[in-house]
Design an enzyme around this catalytic site. Structure first.
Site, short mmCIF file in Angstrom:
data_model
loop_
_atom_site.label_atom_id
_atom_site.label_comp_id
_atom_site.label_asym_id
_atom_site.label_seq_id
_atom_site.Cartn_x
_atom_site.Cartn_y
_atom_site.Cartn_z
N LYS A 95 1.31 -0.46 15.19
CA LYS A 95 2.72 -0.50 15.58
C LYS A 95 3.11 -1.73 16.41
O LYS A 95 4.30 -1.96 16.61
CB LYS A 95 3.06 0.77 16.38
CG LYS A 95 3.06 2.04 15.55
CD LYS A 95 4.09 1.96 14.44
CE LYS A 95 3.91 3.02 13.38
NZ LYS A 95 4.61 2.70 12.14
N PRO A 107 -3.96 -0.12 18.87
CA PRO A 107 -3.75 -0.61 17.50
C PRO A 107 -3.93 0.45 16.41
O PRO A 107 -3.63 0.21 15.25
CB PRO A 107 -4.79 -1.71 17.35
CG PRO A 107 -5.83 -1.39 18.37
CD PRO A 107 -5.12 -0.74 19.50
N TYR A 109 3.95 6.45 10.11
CA TYR A 109 3.12 5.29 9.77
C TYR A 109 3.94 4.22 9.03
O TYR A 109 3.85 3.04 9.34
CB TYR A 109 1.92 5.73 8.90
CG TYR A 109 0.82 4.68 8.80
CD1 TYR A 109 0.88 3.68 7.84
CD2 TYR A 109 -0.26 4.68 9.68
CE1 TYR A 109 -0.11 2.70 7.75
CE2 TYR A 109 -1.26 3.71 9.59
CZ TYR A 109 -1.17 2.73 8.63
OH TYR A 109 -2.15 1.76 8.55
N TYR A 130 -9.33 5.04 7.79
CA TYR A 130 -9.49 5.37 9.21
C TYR A 130 -10.57 6.43 9.32
O TYR A 130 -10.52 7.45 8.63
CB TYR A 130 -8.19 5.93 9.79
CG TYR A 130 -7.07 4.93 9.96
CD1 TYR A 130 -6.24 4.58 8.90
CD2 TYR A 130 -6.85 4.32 11.19
CE1 TYR A 130 -5.22 3.65 9.07
CE2 TYR A 130 -5.81 3.40 11.37
CZ TYR A 130 -5.01 3.07 10.30
OH TYR A 130 -4.01 2.16 10.46
N HIS A 133 0.82 -1.21 0.00
CA HIS A 133 0.00 0.00 0.00
C HIS A 133 0.86 1.26 0.00
O HIS A 133 1.77 1.39 0.81
CB HIS A 133 -0.93 0.02 1.23
CG HIS A 133 -2.09 -0.92 1.10
ND1 HIS A 133 -3.12 -0.93 2.01
CD2 HIS A 133 -2.37 -1.88 0.19
CE1 HIS A 133 -4.01 -1.85 1.64
NE2 HIS A 133 -3.56 -2.45 0.55
C1 PHB Z 1 -5.78 -4.70 10.89
O1 PHB Z 1 -5.76 -4.95 9.67
O2 PHB Z 1 -6.15 -5.55 11.76
C2 PHB Z 1 -5.33 -3.33 11.35
C3 PHB Z 1 -4.80 -2.44 10.41
C4 PHB Z 1 -4.39 -1.18 10.84
C5 PHB Z 1 -4.52 -0.82 12.17
C6 PHB Z 1 -5.05 -1.73 13.11
C7 PHB Z 1 -5.44 -2.99 12.70
O3 PHB Z 1 -4.13 0.42 12.59
#
Ligand code: PHB
Ligand code: APR
Length: 390
Positions: free
Chosen positions: A297, A293, A385, A201, A72
């Site tokens: 990280k 989460p 990120y 997000y 990505h």
């Molecule tokens: C996930 O794909 O489980 C995932 C992806 C990004 C995040 C948290 C969880 O910030």
């Protein structure tokens, strides 16, 4: 029984450390409380920094990842009813993130360890750590009712937040830093195509949401929920409806829903135990720190910890120098705290808090509008990120 480094825990930290030390000719044994299948049944995140991918390549465990992963270049932020793409590749001069489930990373590492004939004891019960303040630490455990003792030079506590390693340290020797969050993440895994090619997000008045994925046919979705909520309160239909309420119109109209193949609620926590070294005992990964989460990280910090620790141990054994092990805690914590800050920032910017009043909501929106409009702010978010340098 004797080994050079006894590793507690067969999660990503313990397994990756084992492979790195093996590549340096350092002998290890891993003691894991659960069965192999139990460890592999855990659903965890799936966004890897380039540094994490590089370590897997270094130990020759990245072939399937490169065949099956998604790369990505950016992520999307949705707020105020619209979506804004953050072009991280452009903002960082070419860096990207890799989408590949932590379960698959763990599986690949377990298979590599077994293929190399390295010792892993699953269902090792009653693990206890001894004499790590001296130069001859020992680890005891029971297996099938028989007691065993391992003499070693070092112990690597890779046994996660609830493990025995950190709990074996005298409380007076630890300084704990912690922030708990007044909400959880309700997560659903579904065999459905992702709603968007990249992660979304979402900051919404009803609460945070996240659209993620494991592959082009398997999606991972989250909605912020009450900390005291329960999955039984969330039949699939209710979950999909709530997620759609929080998504922008295009995503809500195009999302493909389906039966959940996994559904769980996880609490959010920021946690750091300092230091990460106690004589001949080192902590790595979730045994030493936890991040919410939101910044993806957790696994990546476990990877950078074991990068520092494996190099430190290589220096000790190969170059006969204690410099690396003496500097491990300082070096690892410097990167841990930057990831803690980023994860805390993403969490406070995107979630609804009980005390999120009208002013706080406007501040969040101002932060988000500034972030997507400012080159400097976009670069700052992107470099965190994709992963700060080791
Ligand atoms: C996930 O794909 O489980 C995932 C992806 C990004 C995040 C948290 C969880 O910030
Ligand atoms: N004895 C032996 N093994 C133990 C003990 C114990 N007393 N306690 C815990 N373990 C094992 C657990 O069963 C688990 O398999 O240690 C392992 C720790 O693995 P993780 O919790 O996955 O921690 P870590 O390897 O640091 O990886 C961090 O995993 O949990 C996610 O979100 C987290 O992405 C992050 C990553």
């Amino acid at each position: 029984m004797r080994t050079q480094v006894a590793i507690i825990g067969a999660g990503p930290a313990g397994l990756l450390l084992g492979q790195l030390l093996h590549s340096y000719g350092i002998d290890t044994i891993i003691l894991e409380r659960q069965t192999r299948d139990y460890v592999l049944a855990r659903i965890r995140a799936g966004v890897l920094e380039q540094g994490t991918v590089g370590l897997l390549e270094q130990v020759g465990v990245a072939d399937r990842l490169h065949r099956e992963c998604l790369v990505h270049d950016g992520v999307e932020l949705a707020f105020g009813g619209s979506r804004h793409r953050i072009d991280m590749k452009q903002a960082t001069g070419g860096k990207t993130v890799t989408v590949y489930g932590q379960t698959e990373v763990t599986r690949d590492l377990m298979n590599a360890r077994a293929t190399a004939g390295l010792a892993t004891v699953f269902e090792a019960a009653d693990v206890s750590l001894h004499d790590f303040d001296g130069t001859s630490p020992r680890v005891r455990y029971t297996k099938d009712g028989a007691s065993h003792e391992i003499a070693c030079d070092f112990i690597a506590g890779c046994d996660g937040f609830h493990g025995v390693s950190r709990q074996s340290v005298k409380p007076a020797a630890l300084e704990i830093f912690e922030r708990t969050y007044p909400f959880g993440w309700l997560g659903v895994l579904s065999e459905t195509p992702p709603v968007s090619p990249e992660l979304i997000y979402v900051n919404h008045p009803r609460g945070f949401a996240l659209c993620s994925m494991r592959s082009l046919t398997r999606s991972r979705y989250y909605v912020q929920c009450r900390l005291d909520d329960h999955v039984d309160n969330w039949p699939d239909g209710k979950f999909w409806d709530e997620l759609k309420h929080r998504l922008d119109a295009k995503a809500a109209d195009t999302i493909v829903t389906g039966p959940s193949i996994e559904k769980s609620i996880a609490p959010l926590r920021s946690f750091v135990a300092e230091p990460m070294r106690f004589g001949r005992l080192f902590l790595a990964g979730d045994a030493a720190h936890i991040v919410p989460p939101t910044g993806a990280k957790g696994l990546n910090l476990a990877a950078s910890d074991v990068h520092y620790l494996s190099n430190a141990l290589r220096e000790f054994y190969v170059e006969k120098s204690p410099a690396g092990i003496d500097d491990y805690s300082r070096r690892a914590l410097a990167r841990v705290w930057k990831a803690e800050r980023f994860s805390w920032w993403m969490t406070t910017m995107l979630h609804r808090f009980p005390d999120t009043d009208a002013f706080s909501a406007r501040i969040q929106l101002a932060e988000l509008n500034y972030l997507v409009a400012s080159k400097a702010a976009t670069e700052a978010m992107s470099e965190n990120y994709v992963g700060l340098p080791y």
